[in-house]
Design an enzyme around this catalytic site. Structure first.
Site, short mmCIF file in Angstrom:
data_model
loop_
_atom_site.label_atom_id
_atom_site.label_comp_id
_atom_site.label_asym_id
_atom_site.label_seq_id
_atom_site.Cartn_x
_atom_site.Cartn_y
_atom_site.Cartn_z
N GLY A 146 -22.90 -9.67 -61.85
CA GLY A 146 -21.97 -9.62 -60.72
C GLY A 146 -20.65 -9.03 -61.15
CB VAL A 179 -19.80 -11.77 -64.12
CG1 VAL A 179 -20.24 -13.09 -64.74
CG2 VAL A 179 -18.46 -11.94 -63.41
CG ASP A 212 -8.52 -16.15 -54.39
OD1 ASP A 212 -8.50 -16.02 -53.14
OD2 ASP A 212 -9.08 -15.34 -55.15
N GLY A 245 -16.54 -9.93 -60.69
CA GLY A 245 -15.56 -10.88 -60.21
C GLY A 245 -14.33 -10.18 -59.69
CE LYS A 277 -12.79 -13.77 -64.09
NZ LYS A 277 -12.02 -14.86 -63.47
#
Length: 753
Positions: free
Chosen positions: A462, A469, A579, A464, A483
């Site tokens: 993925g 990641v 966030d 981020g 990450k």
């Protein structure tokens, strides 16, 4: 945390090339100073034998009282033999005839200890400061006098005498002549041994000097035989002619002071001249003075004579010496030995090689400790004796050439290695390594280790907020997520450090655990536990699978519990996430939620808000007050309210200037049409009612005034209460035990905190 292994391997090689000789040293272990089974401390003061605080732990006359009413405890010599007389008195009317003082009150106090040295047979104690203060403004006004006398022997000879070599008499004042009176009398100025005169006019003072201008001092006469004894003394003042009243000094400097004090201890300052009882207030426990102690009821045995039964010098490597003052003897460790000669094995060899100022080995030799001394053998390839002279080389030229070539190759290799390691070290320091290495609960990995863990960054799982990641696997087969973070420079360094520190302290089942980090890269990497199902955003908006209401409620409760833990995990400060959104709530195989992505998290003083010009985060979830520059934990509550809307409607949050997404939902709830917004997949009436009740909690989170919003713990309990209320009304008995992640959370009524 420790520095990466490459630095530690390079360091010994570099030191070998840079140093000219190696010092071989052994660790010095703490040696006993008291008898076996006896306390060797009173508070911060060591109590070596022959002193002791308990019966059977001291020689006669050396008893120490440890007063535990103080914190830390304080040590005093036994009051029956050694004490101060401290009192107050006055005189008035005829200044010229004030040879005697009317004593108002006095007390007998024990001598408090600063330290004891068995190796030098000395101790330091606190002595009182004699003061004489004018109560009025005229030279004929009343005077208040603080008196002091010290008695080191009572009812026969005692071990302690004032050291004539380590003390001085000092006076401070504008016109004062202090005298040291023998016999301890506090009422007379006759029979004195020492005196000095401090006289000052026109405010001419020099800080740091004591030469008669406001401060005087005198030592015991050097020409006098030091074998006299002083076991009782006091400081008094001889009347001096006052300066004229119009000089003003008697008003500004009403007090004179006198004291017996350790040589070179007191540093005169003009501030001590002005004001009442300045030195008495500055040194409320007194000033240090030095006493000699000795074994008074005996003498050193002659050579070949059997020592008496109570002989004190029982340590090996020690000898007997005549007392520095008075009768008796003291015990001394041999040269190059140190410790307590009054106990068995108390004198131990001093390792001179651990203390460069104690040995003198020439270049090319190595210091080696020996019992009672040291040697300086020359290094390999050299000859001579480094203690007696210089070491000279005996290395042949061909061998030197060969060694030189080999050394050149080694140096080139080391230069290449050093360049690479310095580069890694630069990244390590740039990314906050010196600070983060002391942070608990995380491990700092090297770039080489991280490359192995990720199989050379083979699989991307993925992207981020700040980068990609990667999937990784530790030695114990645990899967982790690696990450890539932001590129750190001086402006963002503290933000990155704050992020790591905050996450390292988060240990909760509903918060993604930070396991480690790698700082030896231009962009630092963070290692997290791997959460298999991805984010709540993916489950709601990328997958088409049905999400049951009980799963949605379990996700809501767990997420709220994780945020509540963040908000209340520190006593002095609080943490806000900054966030909160569905993409930052990860789900494991059991749909247990875990809060992630702390890139904007910060510590806030408890109960305070933070003003900021930089708004970071997804605007679809952001608090309007945050957009206005005010950031609090209630900003997280607002964002979580939007996550609740997504769980209820299964419609992705959107942002526009009119905030239509939130406005439409609020309007529907206010018009009793909340069920029109509920996800079409939810068809059961009991599930629809539950979602309507959760909608009410969302409205409480979305209030415009942050102060009127719930806090995260209240949000968590409200949702739990909804479930319990549903169970109590028989709407859904199947939720019990499945929806409430923390059975210890109390049941709250709506509106309770």
């Amino acid at each position: 945390m420790t520095m990466p292994w490459q630095y530690s391997q390079l360091l010994p090689i570099l030191l070998l090339l840079a140093t000219t000789h190696t010092i071989v040293a052994a660790d010095t272990q703490q040696q006993p100073i008291a008898l076996a089974g006896c306390p060797d401390k009173c508070g911060n003061i060591s109590i070596p034998f022959p002193f002791g605080t308990k019966a059977g732990c001291f020689r006669e006359g050396f008893e120490v009282t440890c007063n535990y009413s103080f914190n830390p405890p304080r040590a005093f010599l036994a009051q029956d033999s050694t004490f101060h007389i401290v009192g107050y008195g006055n005189y008035s009317a005829n200044y010229s005839g004030r040879n005697y003082v009317d004593v108002m009150n006095y007390s007998q106090v024990p001598v408090e200890l600063l330290d004891i040295s068995a190796s030098t047979s000395e101790l330091r104690g606190y002595g009182a400061v004699r003061s004489d203060c004018i109560d009025g403004y005229s030279k004929y006004d009343d005077h208040l006098v603080k008196l002091q006398g010290t008695f080191l022997g009572w009812n026969g000879p005692k071990p302690f005498l004032l050291s004539p070599l380590r003390n001085v008499l000092m006076g401070v004042g504008w016109n004062v002549k202090p005298k040291m009176v023998l016999g301890g009398s506090i009422f007379t100025t006759t029979g004195y041994m020492l005196a000095c005169l401090a006289y000052m006019r026109y405010n001419v003072l020099t800080n740091g000097t004591c030469t008669g201008r406001g401060c005087c001092q005198t030592s015991f006469p050097p020409e006098r035989d030091v074998n006299f004894t002083i076991n009782a003394f006091s400081v008094t003042f001889e009347p001096q002619k006052l300066l004229d009243d119009n000089d003003g000094m008697s008003t500004n400097s009403p007090c004179s002071y006198g004291m017996i004090v350790e040589s070179s201890w007191y540093n005169f300052t003009s501030e001590d001249m002005f004001g009442r009882m300045v030195l008495a207030n500055k040194y409320p426990r007194g000033v240090p003075f030095v006493l000699d102690f000795a074994i008074r009821n005996g003498s050193c045995p002659t050579e070949g004579q059997q020592p008496p039964q109570d002989y004190a010098c029982i340590s090996g490597n020690s000898n007997c010496a005549k007392a520095a003052s008075g009768d008796g003897y003291v015990c001394r460790c041999w040269d190059n030995y140190d410790g307590n000669p009054y106990i068995t094995n108390g004198c131990q060899d001093v390792d001179e090689c651990q203390h460069p100022h104690l040995y003198n080995c020439s270049s090319g030799s190595i210091c080696k400790n020996t019992p009672g001394g040291y040697e300086c053998p020359c290094k390999s390839g050299m000859r001579g004796n480094g203690k007696e002279g210089a070491c000279s080389e005996n290395f042949p030229l061909p061998a030197k050439v060969a060694v030189g070539l080999a050394a050149s190759i080694v140096i080139i290799v080391l230069m290449v290695m050093t360049h690479q390691l310095l580069k890694l070290k630069r990244f390590y320091e740039q990314n906050g390594g010196p600070i983060l290495k002391g942070v608990k609960n995380i491990r700092i990995y090297t770039s080489k280790q991280l490359k192995q863990i990720t199989d050379n960054y083979k699989v991307v799982i993925g992207e981020g907020h700040f980068g990609k990641v990667y999937i990784g696997r530790l030695e114990d087969k645990q899967e982790v997520a690696i990450k890539k973070t932001i590129e750190v420079d001086e402006t963002s360094k503290q933000d990155f450090i704050d992020e790591v520190i905050i996450q390292s302290g988060m240990r909760h089942k509903n918060i993604v655990r930070l396991l480690g980090c790698c700082l030896e890269m231009d962009v630092p990497m963070l290692m997290y536990e791997y959460v298999v199902k991805g984010s709540l955003y993916d489950v709601l908006f990328k997958n088409k699978d049905n999400v049951p209401v009980d799963t949605r409620l379990r996700i809501a409760i767990g997420s709220a519990e994780g945020l509540a833990y963040m908000h209340s995990s520190d006593v002095k400060s609080t943490i806000r996430h900054g966030d909160v959104k569905s993409a930052n709530i990860l789900l494991d195989e059991s749909f247990t939620p875990k809060i992630s992505d702390f890139g904007t998290s910060k510590l806030l003083a408890r109960g305070k808000s933070e003003k900021t010009e930089w708004v970071i985060g997804d605007k679809s979830y952001i608090d309007p007050a945050y957009l206005g520059g005010i950031l609090t934990q209630k900003s997280d509550v607002y964002s979580f309210g939007i996550v609740l809307i997504e769980l209820i409607t299964r419609r992705e949050a959107t942002y526009d200037d009119k905030r239509t997404y939130v406005t439409n939902f609020i309007q529907a709830c206010q018009e009793q049409k909340a069920r029109n917004s509920i996800d079409n997949d939810i068809t059961s009436e009991k599930d629809i009612v539950l979602m309507e009740m959760v909608s009410e909690v969302a409205l409480e989170c979305l209030k415009a005034n942050p102060e009127e919003r719930l806090d995260m713990r209240e949000v968590e309990n409200r949702i739990i209460h909804i479930i319990r209320k549903s169970e109590q009304h028989g709407q859904d008995r199947n939720y019990q035990g499945n929806l409430r992640p923390n059975s210890e959370v109390p049941l709250l009524k709506p509106g309770e905190k």
